[in-house]
Design a protein around this motif. Structure first.
Motif, mmCIF file in Angstrom:
data_model
loop_
_atom_site.group_PDB
_atom_site.id
_atom_site.type_symbol
_atom_site.label_atom_id
_atom_site.label_comp_id
_atom_site.label_asym_id
_atom_site.label_seq_id
_atom_site.Cartn_x
_atom_site.Cartn_y
_atom_site.Cartn_z
ATOM 1 N N ALA A 306 43.962 86.297 17.112
ATOM 2 C CA ALA A 306 43.480 85.475 18.321
ATOM 3 C C ALA A 306 42.405 84.571 18.115
ATOM 4 N N LYS A 307 41.459 84.821 17.384
ATOM 5 C CA LYS A 307 40.338 83.884 17.127
ATOM 6 C C LYS A 307 40.559 82.801 16.338
ATOM 7 N N LEU A 308 41.550 82.803 15.368
ATOM 8 C CA LEU A 308 42.044 81.668 14.465
ATOM 9 C C LEU A 308 42.816 81.028 15.278
ATOM 10 N N VAL A 309 43.542 81.577 15.965
ATOM 11 C CA VAL A 309 44.867 80.768 16.921
ATOM 12 C C VAL A 309 44.027 79.917 18.020
ATOM 13 N N ASN A 310 42.798 80.488 18.436
ATOM 14 C CA ASN A 310 42.356 79.552 19.719
ATOM 15 C C ASN A 310 42.082 78.453 19.325
ATOM 16 N N GLY A 311 42.470 77.681 20.398
ATOM 17 C CA GLY A 311 42.347 76.219 20.202
ATOM 18 C C GLY A 311 43.425 75.505 19.332
ATOM 19 N N SER A 312 44.371 76.256 18.725
ATOM 20 C CA SER A 312 45.340 75.543 17.988
ATOM 21 C C SER A 312 46.707 76.394 18.271
ATOM 22 N N TRP A 313 46.703 76.861 19.528
ATOM 23 C CA TRP A 313 48.008 77.373 19.801
ATOM 24 C C TRP A 313 49.302 76.557 19.507
ATOM 25 N N TRP A 314 49.319 75.615 20.388
ATOM 26 C CA TRP A 314 50.515 74.799 20.409
ATOM 27 C C TRP A 314 50.855 74.347 18.681
ATOM 28 N N ARG A 315 49.829 74.001 18.079
ATOM 29 C CA ARG A 315 50.113 73.689 16.557
ATOM 30 C C ARG A 315 50.764 74.876 15.907
ATOM 31 N N VAL A 316 50.178 76.089 16.133
ATOM 32 C CA VAL A 316 50.801 77.138 15.432
ATOM 33 C C VAL A 316 52.079 77.579 15.904
ATOM 34 N N PHE A 317 52.395 77.252 17.239
ATOM 35 C CA PHE A 317 53.662 77.666 17.729
ATOM 36 C C PHE A 317 54.700 76.524 17.436
ATOM 37 N N GLY A 318 54.318 75.298 17.370
ATOM 38 C CA GLY A 318 55.237 74.078 16.709
ATOM 39 C C GLY A 318 55.471 74.321 15.306
ATOM 40 N N ILE A 319 54.642 74.677 14.561
ATOM 41 C CA ILE A 319 54.989 74.946 12.975
ATOM 42 C C ILE A 319 55.797 76.208 12.702
ATOM 43 N N GLN A 320 55.579 76.966 13.881
ATOM 44 C CA GLN A 320 56.414 78.446 13.435
ATOM 45 C C GLN A 320 57.829 78.173 14.000
ATOM 46 N N LEU A 321 57.730 77.431 15.105
ATOM 47 C CA LEU A 321 59.138 77.246 15.903
ATOM 48 C C LEU A 321 60.050 76.202 15.016
ATOM 49 N N LEU A 322 59.286 75.074 14.318
ATOM 50 C CA LEU A 322 60.073 74.272 13.061
ATOM 51 C C LEU A 322 60.794 75.138 12.052
ATOM 52 N N ALA A 323 59.740 76.058 11.610
ATOM 53 C CA ALA A 323 59.877 76.909 10.459
ATOM 54 C C ALA A 323 61.187 77.564 10.955
ATOM 55 N N ALA A 324 61.273 78.300 12.011
ATOM 56 C CA ALA A 324 62.434 79.205 12.496
ATOM 57 C C ALA A 324 63.713 78.221 12.860
ATOM 58 N N ILE A 325 63.722 77.004 13.252
ATOM 59 C CA ILE A 325 64.954 76.324 13.406
ATOM 60 C C ILE A 325 65.327 75.884 12.000
ATOM 61 N N LEU A 326 64.618 75.656 10.808
ATOM 62 C CA LEU A 326 64.825 75.440 9.553
ATOM 63 C C LEU A 326 65.890 76.500 8.904
ATOM 64 N N VAL A 327 65.107 77.659 9.169
ATOM 65 C CA VAL A 327 65.873 79.111 8.618
ATOM 66 C C VAL A 327 66.900 79.185 9.264
ATOM 67 N N ASN A 328 67.208 79.149 10.394
ATOM 68 C CA ASN A 328 68.181 79.240 11.136
ATOM 69 C C ASN A 328 69.352 78.778 10.774
ATOM 70 N N ILE A 329 69.088 76.988 10.508
ATOM 71 C CA ILE A 329 70.172 76.236 9.820
ATOM 72 C C ILE A 329 70.501 76.623 8.581
ATOM 73 N N VAL A 330 69.658 77.075 7.798
ATOM 74 C CA VAL A 330 69.962 77.548 6.491
ATOM 75 C C VAL A 330 71.040 78.763 6.325
ATOM 76 N N VAL A 331 70.590 79.552 7.487
ATOM 77 C CA VAL A 331 71.283 81.095 7.524
ATOM 78 C C VAL A 331 72.446 80.716 8.117
ATOM 79 N N SER A 332 72.858 79.885 9.011
ATOM 80 C CA SER A 332 73.903 79.642 9.706
ATOM 81 C C SER A 332 74.825 78.952 8.579
ATOM 82 N N ILE A 333 74.527 78.140 7.894
ATOM 83 C CA ILE A 333 75.235 77.516 6.954
ATOM 84 C C ILE A 333 75.951 78.678 5.994
ATOM 85 N N ILE A 334 75.314 79.685 5.527
ATOM 86 C CA ILE A 334 75.591 80.565 4.736
ATOM 87 C C ILE A 334 76.513 81.885 5.378
ATOM 88 N N VAL A 335 76.158 81.955 6.557
ATOM 89 C CA VAL A 335 76.654 83.058 7.272
ATOM 90 C C VAL A 335 77.961 82.636 7.984
#
Length: 425
Positions: A306-335
């Motif tokens: 919580a201390k590390l994310v404080n003040g960078s919540w949107w950046r952390v959320f955006g990077i993790q969301l982008l990674a999740a979208i890319l991962v789901n695209i790769v998994v969908s192409i395979i599945v």
């Protein structure tokens, strides 16, 4: 003073000896003017035999003239436009960050975090894919057994598609679908956190340019495994508990007799609680790397995240969301190809599976499970790597972790503004 080659001015008189033509003896009382020497001879006597080529030197400070090319030109031919190839271009260039491993030791951009996760998988593929394959196989076996023996979403899905279903039936079917989806989501989260814990050690070594085997990664992670298990169960329970509290008023209203009003209130409360749960889970999303790398307790790792994310919540959320979208695209192409193959081999085809409301047989579950294992082998390392590199990036930004990493990598300061190998080394 004797003449020094290269420094005497053209036509200057010698500093020793007598002018040509002056007699010796007493006649020197009334000197006679010396015969002028041939100008060509004077120039040849006074100039050095080794002179720079024409146009290669000039007096210091003369405007509009460039210095002779040579090793003193720090800027070189790559000096910026409008700035001569002199001292300015070289001294104003920022020093390059050291890169002993998969990332440069400085604050990272989004692309560098994603590239670092992929580079870790490429550089240490035996360890990374070995861990991912093991966890993916165990997770998929459990999921297939749950779907084939325990979970039964087919009947609930059919009720939700029935236009004549009552409100109580819809509410019951919604609860069943949410329960089944929650179990599978919980299983996926467990696998993700376990992989993150093991790959944390691999990624932390990869940042320093060092390799690690599966056994070494397990030895490093083993002391924290009990705490990690507690954290792994705690985080999904926090999210589920918040959603349950949000939907509870609507459920109570529905039980009291107002089915439609209760369903509406439950949906609205659930959505609001979901927003709160996402906010908290993002704040605690770096607790697993903090627990594993800093040897923290569960409570302190949550506070650390919580201390590390404080003040960078949107950046952390955006990077993790982008990674999740890319991962789901790769998994969908395979599945997706595996799903069509499973539908063809199961006898009913993919259309029959969809019309049956998701009531799949063992053939379909096994074949799609194989596709999920292949997709997870690629998805787990990216998800885990992004989490670990986000943690490292925030510590570099807030705590100058790059200096400690440089020392841990054995980099020696070789000059002003440099601390080791250049990027790409």
């Amino acid at each position: 003073m004797n003449d020094t080659p290269g420094w005497a001015s053209p036509g200057s008189a010698p500093s020793d000896g007598k002018p040509d033509g002056q007699p010796s003896g007493e006649d020197h009382a009334v000197p006679r003017p010396a015969e002028p020497a041939d100008p060509q001879d004077t120039v040849q006597d006074k100039w050095s035999k080794q002179q720079p080529p024409a146009g290669q030197w000039s007096a210091p400070g003369v405007p509009g003239q460039q210095p002779a090319p040579g090793p003193q030109q720090w800027g070189g031919p790559t000096a910026p436009p409008g700035r001569g190839p002199g001292w300015g271009g070289g001294w104003n260039a920022p020093p390059a960050a050291a890169k002993p491993g998969v990332i440069p030791l400085r604050p990272l951009g989004v692309g560098e975090i994603l590239d670092g996760a992929v580079s870790t998988m490429r550089a240490h593929w035996r360890t990374v894919l070995g861990i991912s394959l093991t966890v993916a196989v165990i997770t998929e076996i459990v999921a297939i057994l749950l779907q084939g023996l325990v979970l039964n979403s087919g009947a609930s899905t059919a009720v939700l598609e029935d236009p004549n279903a009552t409100a109580s039936e819809l509410l019951s079917a919604t609860g069943t679908v949410m329960r089944d989806s929650g179990v599978l989501l919980l299983l996926s989260l467990l696998a993700t956190f376990v992989v993150t814990a093991l790959l944390t050690m691999v990624t932390s070594r990869a940042v320093l340019g060092k390799s690690v085997t599966i056994g070494e990664a397990w030895q490093d992670a083993r002391p924290q495994v009990p705490r990690l298990l507690g954290l792994t169960f705690l985080l999904p329970l926090i999210g589920a508990g918040i959603v349950a509290v949000g939907t509870l008023p609507g459920i109570l209203v529905a039980v009291a007799g107002s089915s439609e009003g209760g369903a509406t209130l439950a949906v609205l409360g659930g959505l609001a609680a979901l927003v709160v749960a996402i906010w908290l889970l993002v704040r605690f999303s770096l607790s697993s790397p903090a627990l594993m790398l800093e040897k923290q307790t569960v409570r302190k790792s949550l506070s650390r995240s919580a201390k590390l994310v404080n003040g960078s919540w949107w950046r952390v959320f955006g990077i993790q969301l982008l990674a999740a979208i890319l991962v789901n695209i790769v998994v969908s192409i395979i599945v997706i190809p595996f799903s069509f193959l499973a539908g063809a081999l199961s006898g009913e085809g993919i259309g029959g599976f969809l019309e049956a409301g998701g009531d799949a047989g063992w053939t379909f579950l096994i074949i799609t499970g194989i596709g999920s294992v292949v997709g997870s082998m690629l998805a787990f390392p990216i998800t885990a790597g992004v989490s670990v590199l986000l943690y490292i990036d925030l510590r570099i930004r807030r705590e100058a972790l790059d200096l400690e990493l440089a020392r841990a990598a054995g980099l020696q300061q070789s000059g002003p503004g440099t601390s080791g190998p250049q990027p790409g080394s």
